[in-house]
Design a protein around this motif. Structure first.
Motif, mmCIF file in Angstrom:
data_model
loop_
_atom_site.group_PDB
_atom_site.id
_atom_site.type_symbol
_atom_site.label_atom_id
_atom_site.label_comp_id
_atom_site.label_asym_id
_atom_site.label_seq_id
_atom_site.Cartn_x
_atom_site.Cartn_y
_atom_site.Cartn_z
ATOM 1 N N CYS A 1 -34.696 28.389 12.317
ATOM 2 C CA CYS A 1 -34.579 29.742 11.779
ATOM 3 C C CYS A 1 -34.938 30.762 12.859
ATOM 4 N N PHE A 2 -34.289 31.922 12.804
ATOM 5 C CA PHE A 2 -34.490 32.938 13.835
ATOM 6 C C PHE A 2 -35.921 33.474 13.855
ATOM 7 N N TYR A 3 -36.548 33.566 12.687
ATOM 8 C CA TYR A 3 -37.851 34.218 12.571
ATOM 9 C C TYR A 3 -39.002 33.328 13.012
ATOM 10 N N CYS A 4 -38.790 32.010 13.047
ATOM 11 C CA CYS A 4 -39.879 31.048 13.108
ATOM 12 C C CYS A 4 -40.641 31.081 14.438
ATOM 13 N N ALA B 1 -43.766 38.545 10.989
ATOM 14 C CA ALA B 1 -44.321 38.976 12.275
ATOM 15 C C ALA B 1 -43.207 39.014 13.315
ATOM 16 N N HIS B 2 -42.774 40.217 13.680
ATOM 17 C CA HIS B 2 -41.710 40.344 14.676
ATOM 18 C C HIS B 2 -42.337 40.507 16.059
ATOM 19 N N VAL B 3 -42.394 39.404 16.803
ATOM 20 C CA VAL B 3 -43.017 39.396 18.134
ATOM 21 C C VAL B 3 -42.073 38.697 19.122
ATOM 22 N N PRO B 4 -40.908 39.294 19.407
ATOM 23 C CA PRO B 4 -39.930 38.635 20.274
ATOM 24 C C PRO B 4 -40.433 38.399 21.694
ATOM 25 N N VAL C 1 -41.924 35.048 20.758
ATOM 26 C CA VAL C 1 -40.960 34.121 20.139
ATOM 27 C C VAL C 1 -39.548 34.587 20.505
ATOM 28 N N PRO C 2 -38.989 34.101 21.601
ATOM 29 C CA PRO C 2 -37.688 34.597 22.080
ATOM 30 C C PRO C 2 -36.564 34.500 21.062
ATOM 31 N N ARG C 3 -36.589 33.483 20.187
ATOM 32 C CA ARG C 3 -35.487 33.341 19.221
ATOM 33 C C ARG C 3 -35.403 34.534 18.266
ATOM 34 N N GLN C 4 -36.494 35.296 18.145
ATOM 35 C CA GLN C 4 -36.475 36.460 17.259
ATOM 36 C C GLN C 4 -35.626 37.610 17.807
ATOM 37 N N ARG C 5 -35.212 37.502 19.056
ATOM 38 C CA ARG C 5 -34.371 38.557 19.626
ATOM 39 C C ARG C 5 -33.024 38.650 18.928
ATOM 40 N N PRO D 1 -59.914 42.977 21.835
ATOM 41 C CA PRO D 1 -59.342 44.067 22.641
ATOM 42 C C PRO D 1 -58.524 43.595 23.837
ATOM 43 N N VAL D 2 -58.833 42.405 24.323
ATOM 44 C CA VAL D 2 -58.125 41.883 25.490
ATOM 45 C C VAL D 2 -56.752 41.352 25.120
ATOM 46 N N SER D 3 -56.613 40.824 23.902
ATOM 47 C CA SER D 3 -55.408 40.068 23.582
ATOM 48 C C SER D 3 -54.645 40.603 22.376
ATOM 49 N N ALA D 4 -54.843 41.888 22.018
ATOM 50 C CA ALA D 4 -54.243 42.431 20.803
ATOM 51 C C ALA D 4 -52.722 42.319 20.799
ATOM 52 N N ARG D 5 -52.093 42.389 21.975
ATOM 53 C CA ARG D 5 -50.634 42.368 22.021
ATOM 54 C C ARG D 5 -50.067 41.037 21.537
ATOM 55 N N ARG D 6 -50.900 40.008 21.489
ATOM 56 C CA ARG D 6 -50.431 38.684 21.086
ATOM 57 C C ARG D 6 -50.229 38.578 19.583
ATOM 58 N N PHE D 7 -50.683 39.578 18.806
ATOM 59 C CA PHE D 7 -50.731 39.416 17.375
ATOM 60 C C PHE D 7 -49.761 40.334 16.651
ATOM 61 N N SER D 8 -49.654 40.092 15.338
ATOM 62 C CA SER D 8 -48.712 40.848 14.521
ATOM 63 C C SER D 8 -49.433 41.931 13.742
#
Length: 437
Positions: free
Chosen positions: A57-60, A234-237, A240-244, A427-434
């Motif tokens: 699935c694209f979202y996974c 959680a849209h984090v392309p 997760v590259p497949r979410q593109r 604070p160091v890793s917030a970009r990793r999350f949704s």
């Protein structure tokens, strides 16, 4: 019921299925995992990872690949059998197994006979103590023979990846599954003796509207799901590259997501389900998760909310994470390298984090906030968090009585954001999350 404060939801936060989270994992000492296994005692839980699906699935965001080559599947299962033997040799003979969870990917991406062989290996290598068995399933590849296997092994808990009944949303995320497919799967599982059936559902999907979500909740309720996990997509392309493949212009905005979460909570809470935290629901009375929540025994692990009381969870399979009081250890993610290490009789857990006393303390506070809605804070942690708690206190989302911090009913959608205040790494890793909602 809830008030939308966009400033309090602006920062992405983890789901906190562990603390520290996997975003903080780094190389661990060579023998750390082996030592943790050797020092284990009592009753433990196992998680067995099958990183394959018939269709991706694209979202996974799971660590999974297509199960379209028999040779690759056989090679992985051989490695998994080897790891089972290697790990079991390191555990003291007195250790018992009280739970086994099969996840993925989709465990039903392998054949029923492969599963029989896998379970036989677990039986022969570990001391099973009449374990509670659970399994994740893809309705698209469910069969009557698989239902027979579930009945044979006494698997009592199952989770279906449903996500949505809206056909246009299914197409947008690459997971087309007719309602008839899900109905047939439910019937098979009930006949097989599954007494706790969970539906994974999502809001915030591309092209999803409020009426789509309400229709999905209604159909889920009619089908008699015992548990419901209602997650925000959680849209984090960038992770997760497949979410593109997913059209971002078709995604609901933050305010729409919040409204969907609120409606979903209100619908399920008024249609026979007990809220478990913010985004899980269970039928009161008979379901073990609802009972654990009522009795204050609710916990969190890598499967989310759980009634599992074991302090040790041993992960088997590529990318699986093992949890010990003082160590989190993740197996090699790369399937090829995992197979190579396992074939040589080597443990593959080389990344993780050694949990300090401070980690364990903060982890307990975060878990209590998410599971019980309140936690007792020490003076130092109270002082550290006071400034960042103020916006939540001032808006009636949380309260403090002496050293007890409580998340109020209006603060439920902000629970993860409040818990994140006590995360020393975030604070160091917030970009990793949704998004928190």
């Amino acid at each position: 019921m809830w008030t939308y404060y966009p400033d309090l939801l602006a920062t992405p936060v983890p789901r906190y299925t562990s603390y520290p989270t996997a975003a903080e994992f780094a190389d661990i000492p060579v023998d750390a995992y082996r030592t943790a296994l050797q020092e284990t005692s009592g009753t433990v839980s196992l998680y067995v990872h099958i990183p394959f699906c018939e269709k991706i699935c694209f979202y996974c965001g799971c660590n999974t690949g297509k199960a379209n080559r028999r040779q690759r599947l056989e090679s992985y299962l051989d490695a998994l059998h080897n790891e089972i033997a290697t790990v079991s040799r390191e555990l003291p003979e007195s250790v018992r197994v009280g739970r086994i969870a099969f996840g993925g990917g989709s465990p039903n991406a392998i054949t029923p006979d492969d599963f029989r062989s896998l379970f036989a290996a677990l039986e022969s290598r570990f001391s099973l103590d009449d374990p509670t068995l659970s399994i994740e399933l893809d309705p698209r590849t469910m069969t009557a023979e698989w239902a027979n296997v579930i009945a044979e092994h006494g698997i009592s808990r199952a989770s279906l990846g449903v996500q949505t009944f809206a056909e246009h949303c299914q197409k947008a995320i690459g997971r087309v599954q007719p309602e008839e497919c899900i109905v047939e799967t439910v019937d098979w599982l009930r006949d097989a003796g599954v007494t706790s059936l969970n539906f994974d559902l999502m809001y915030g999907l591309p092209g999803q509207y409020m009426h789509d979500l309400e229709d999905t909740l209604q159909r889920t309720r009619v089908l008699g799901a015992d548990r419901i996990a209602l997650f925000g997509y959680a849209h984090v392309p960038h992770i997760v590259p497949r979410q593109r493949v997913i059209d971002t212009t078709d995604l609901p905005d933050q305010a729409e997501r919040f409204a969907m979460a609120e409606m979903g909570y209100a619908y399920l809470a008024t249609h026979g389900y007990t809220p478990i935290g913010f985004d899980h629901f269970a039928k009161p009375g008979g379901d073990p998760l609802a009972k654990a929540a009522f009795e204050g025994r609710l916990k969190r692990n890598f499967q989310g909310f759980t009634d599992d009381q074991s302090e040790v969870l041993i992960g088997l399979g590529a990318s699986s994470i093992s949890s010990f009081p003082q160590l989190l250890a993740q197996n090699e993610k790369n399937s090829g390298r995992y197979r190579m290490l396992s074939s040589q009789g080597l443990l593959s857990a080389g990344r993780g984090v050694t949990r300090s006393a401070d980690d364990r303390y903060r982890g307990a506070v975060i878990e209590q906030l998410l599971c019980q809605g309140r936690a007792r804070l020490g003076a130092c942690l109270m002082h550290e968090a006071s400034g960042r708690l103020r916006p939540f206190l001032d808006r009636g989302l949380a309260s403090i009585d002496r050293q007890w911090l409580e998340i109020l009913p209006e603060g439920l959608p902000y629970a993860r954001s409040i818990a994140a205040i006590f995360d020393a790494y975030r604070p160091v890793s917030a970009r990793r999350f949704s998004s928190a909602v």
